[in-house]
Design an enzyme around this catalytic site. Structure first.
Site, PDB file in Angstrom:
ATOM      1  NE  ARG A 172      -3.187   0.301   3.131  1.00 48.76           N
ATOM      2  CZ  ARG A 172      -4.402   0.736   2.828  1.00 48.76           C
ATOM      3  NH1 ARG A 172      -5.189  -0.017   2.095  1.00 48.76           N
ATOM      4  NH2 ARG A 172      -4.840   1.899   3.240  1.00 48.76           N
ATOM      5  NE  ARG A 176       5.549   8.928  -4.044  1.00 47.96           N
ATOM      6  CZ  ARG A 176       4.822   9.355  -3.034  1.00 47.96           C
ATOM      7  NH1 ARG A 176       5.357  10.101  -2.092  1.00 47.96           N
ATOM      8  NH2 ARG A 176       3.543   9.066  -2.983  1.00 47.96           N
ATOM      9  NE  ARG A 248      -4.620  -5.599  15.719  1.00 49.82           N
ATOM     10  CZ  ARG A 248      -4.083  -6.013  16.868  1.00 49.82           C
ATOM     11  NH1 ARG A 248      -4.333  -7.235  17.330  1.00 49.82           N
ATOM     12  NH2 ARG A 248      -3.304  -5.201  17.561  1.00 49.82           N
ATOM     13  NE  ARG A 278      -3.502   5.941  12.113  1.00 50.51           N
ATOM     14  CZ  ARG A 278      -3.962   5.579  10.928  1.00 50.51           C
ATOM     15  NH1 ARG A 278      -3.259   5.828   9.835  1.00 50.51           N
ATOM     16  NH2 ARG A 278      -5.122   4.965  10.802  1.00 50.51           N
ATOM     17  CD  GLU A 299      -5.402   5.017  14.531  1.00 48.31           C
ATOM     18  OE1 GLU A 299      -5.599   6.188  14.147  1.00 48.31           O
ATOM     19  OE2 GLU A 299      -5.250   4.066  13.747  1.00 48.31           O
ATOM     20  CE1 TYR A 347      -6.328  -0.927   5.299  1.00 52.35           C
ATOM     21  CE2 TYR A 347      -4.441  -2.385   5.470  1.00 52.35           C
ATOM     22  CZ  TYR A 347      -5.038  -1.167   5.705  1.00 52.35           C
ATOM     23  OH  TYR A 347      -4.318  -0.189   6.355  1.00 52.35           O
ATOM     24  CG  ASP A 349      -7.706   2.522   0.662  1.00 46.61           C
ATOM     25  OD1 ASP A 349      -7.632   2.289   1.884  1.00 46.61           O
ATOM     26  OD2 ASP A 349      -6.710   2.568  -0.084  1.00 46.61           O
TER      27      ASP A 349
HETATM   28  N1  UDP Z   1       3.015   1.048   8.161  1.00 50.65           N
HETATM   29  C1  UDP Z   1       4.197   1.020   8.894  1.00 50.65           C
HETATM   30  N2  UDP Z   1       4.725   2.192   9.346  1.00 50.65           N
HETATM   31  C2  UDP Z   1       4.120   3.369   9.138  1.00 50.65           C
HETATM   32  C3  UDP Z   1       2.914   3.404   8.386  1.00 50.65           C
HETATM   33  C4  UDP Z   1       2.375   2.216   7.931  1.00 50.65           C
HETATM   34  O1  UDP Z   1       4.762  -0.035   9.132  1.00 50.65           O
HETATM   35  O2  UDP Z   1       4.639   4.395   9.613  1.00 50.65           O
HETATM   36  C5  UDP Z   1       2.463  -0.242   7.693  1.00 50.65           C
HETATM   37  C6  UDP Z   1       1.503  -0.841   8.737  1.00 50.65           C
HETATM   38  O3  UDP Z   1       1.613  -2.248   8.704  1.00 50.65           O
HETATM   39  C7  UDP Z   1       0.168  -0.379   8.217  1.00 50.65           C
HETATM   40  C8  UDP Z   1       0.359  -0.480   6.705  1.00 50.65           C
HETATM   41  O4  UDP Z   1       1.718  -0.071   6.505  1.00 50.65           O
HETATM   42  O5  UDP Z   1      -0.886  -1.216   8.676  1.00 50.65           O
HETATM   43  C9  UDP Z   1      -0.589   0.364   5.874  1.00 50.65           C
HETATM   44  O6  UDP Z   1      -0.475   1.718   6.273  1.00 50.65           O
HETATM   45  P1  UDP Z   1      -1.621   2.778   5.978  1.00 50.65           P
HETATM   46  O7  UDP Z   1      -1.062   4.122   6.314  1.00 50.65           O
HETATM   47  O8  UDP Z   1      -2.118   2.561   4.593  1.00 50.65           O
HETATM   48  O9  UDP Z   1      -2.717   2.355   7.048  1.00 50.65           O
HETATM   49  P2  UDP Z   1      -4.198   2.898   7.393  1.00 50.65           P
HETATM   50  O10 UDP Z   1      -4.166   4.399   7.313  1.00 50.65           O
HETATM   51  O11 UDP Z   1      -5.138   2.221   6.428  1.00 50.65           O
HETATM   52  O12 UDP Z   1      -4.381   2.403   8.801  1.00 50.65           O
END
Ligand code: UDP
Length: 384
Positions: A172, A176, A248, A278, A299, A347, A349
């Site tokens: 996902r 870059r 989850r 986060r 969170e 999962y 979006d």
């Molecule tokens: N992820 C991570 N570190 C980060 C952000 C994301 O390891 O700083 C991993 C983590 O496993 C997460 C996945 O990437 O569940 C997808 O991240 P995304 O930001 O898409 O999650 P969402 O916002 O859908 O919770």
């Protein structure tokens, strides 16, 4: 109930199907157990005026033209470019991993080409097609970046080692070799001017749609409906007869204060010894508004209990085996179509949810026209 179309769930999935059917002249009743529409995309203004993403951050982004046109029919979407920061090992970095992250983390001044070569030297080239999340990270960014940004966060988010998670979760996130730090690659990125809930209300606002909130639907009691669109958890439809699928859930610790707490909408905390994943500061999702006060959410992720709101399907090996049983049962069921993140246990979006709901409605209308029986799924429930 007999003869009516029942739609369970008033999130994007249910609302979009109801609307498409209504516009084709077909009436439906939409049920939701909660007292609001929009599912987990629900937004609500705090008393201090800040628009809060009640179930955590929701950023609309898509490359589907039809979906973009569709959502714009029901409210004003304002341009919003999502940028995320990450705290790791006592420093703040830019995410997704980009040239700034790489140069800052390794204390270098690499050009794009140099960074590419450098990361390739860090990466584990012995990994062929990555299967696990850890493989994917080791193959694309190498051990150091993996341990700094992904290992701890992922362990906290999913409650298991990244070696047990599928590579698709990490896929996902882009990596870059430029300073582009937009979190998403999609051409359309936006947030509704007045939050998501009024958009979903507008989708549902049609004389042929009846919305019944605060009603928990028992699959047995609506089985007389002409057709049922089920966007609740697929295992709930079958009374968990093959065991409960793992999800989850999230807990949010809210704090309200004056000023600007962190200067950005989302700060990820990648170290494992910090319990939360986060912090979201909601007012930064609406940069067109101005507020002196602020609302933040810390969170926390944990396994979803029976009374909790499911957020993320886990889809580990154990759940996939169960899921296959549910899918087989669903395919054999008549008069019901499963859709959405919970209905297909994927999962998804928001944009994909809308896209698939439009496809479900298209298919249903086609079936009606051609006298065919509507299928249990329109998308592949084993896809990601
Ligand atoms: N992820 C991570 N570190 C980060 C952000 C994301 O390891 O700083 C991993 C983590 O496993 C997460 C996945 O990437 O569940 C997808 O991240 P995304 O930001 O898409 O999650 P969402 O916002 O859908 O919770």
């Amino acid at each position: 109930m007999t003869g009516a179309i029942a739609i369970v769930g008033a999130g994007f999935s249910g609302a979009v199907v109801a609307r498409e059917l209504a516009e084709a002249g077909i009436a439906s009743t939409v049920y939701d157990a909660r007292d609001h529409v929009a599912g987990n995309a629900h937004t609500q203004r705090h008393d201090n005026g800040v628009m809060v993403h009640v179930y955590g951050p929701h950023i609309f982004h898509t490359n589907h033209e039809r979906v973009w046109q569709y959502i714009n029919r029901f409210g004003t979407m304002l341009p919003y470019n999502h940028r995320v920061k990450a705290t790791s090992g006592g420093a703040v970095y830019s995410l997704p991993v980009n040239l700034h992250t790489i140069n800052q983390f390794f204390d270098k001044t690499l050009t794009p080409a140099e960074a590419q070569e450098f990361i390739a030297s860090q990466a584990d080239s012995s990994i062929g097609t990555p299967v696990s999340f850890e493989d994917q990270a080791m193959k694309f960014v190498g051990r150091q970046l993996y341990e700094a940004f992904f290992k701890g966060y992922t362990q906290k988010q999913w409650g298991v080692s990244p070696t047990e998670l599928p590579a698709s979760i990490l896929a996902r996130l882009p990596v870059r070799f430029t300073y582009e730090d937009s979190y998403f690659n999609h051409p359309y990125q936006a947030i509704p001017e007045n939050g998501y809930t009024p958009i979903v209300q507008a989708i549902l606002d049609h004389p042929l749609i009846e919305v019944r909130l605060g009603v928990t639907v028992d699959p047995a009691t609506i089985s007389g409906a002409e057709h049922i669109f089920w966007s609740g958890p697929i295992d709930q439809w079958f009374s968990q007869s093959f065991g409960r699928l793992g999800y989850r859930t999230l807990d949010f610790e809210q704090e309200v204060m004056d000023g600007d707490y962190q200067g950005c909408p989302v700060m990820n905390y990648c170290d494992e010894d910090i319990a939360y994943t986060r912090i979201t500061e909601h007012k930064h999702f609406a940069p067109w508004e101005s507020h002196d006060a602020t609302v933040i959410y810390r969170e926390f992720s944990r396994l979803c209990g029976e009374e909790d709101v499911p957020y993320y399907p886990i889809r580990l090996v154990k759940e996939k085996e169960q899921l296959l049983q549910y899918i087989a049962a669903a395919r054999a069921a008549r008069g019901v179509t499963f859709l959405g993140r919970l209905g297909t246990y994927r999962y998804l979006d928001m944009d994909v949810t809308i896209k698939e709901a439009l496809e479900v409605a298209d298919e249903f209308l086609l079936c009606q026209k051609n006298g065919r029986e509507m299928t249990s799924f329109v998308s592949d429930p084993m896809g990601t």
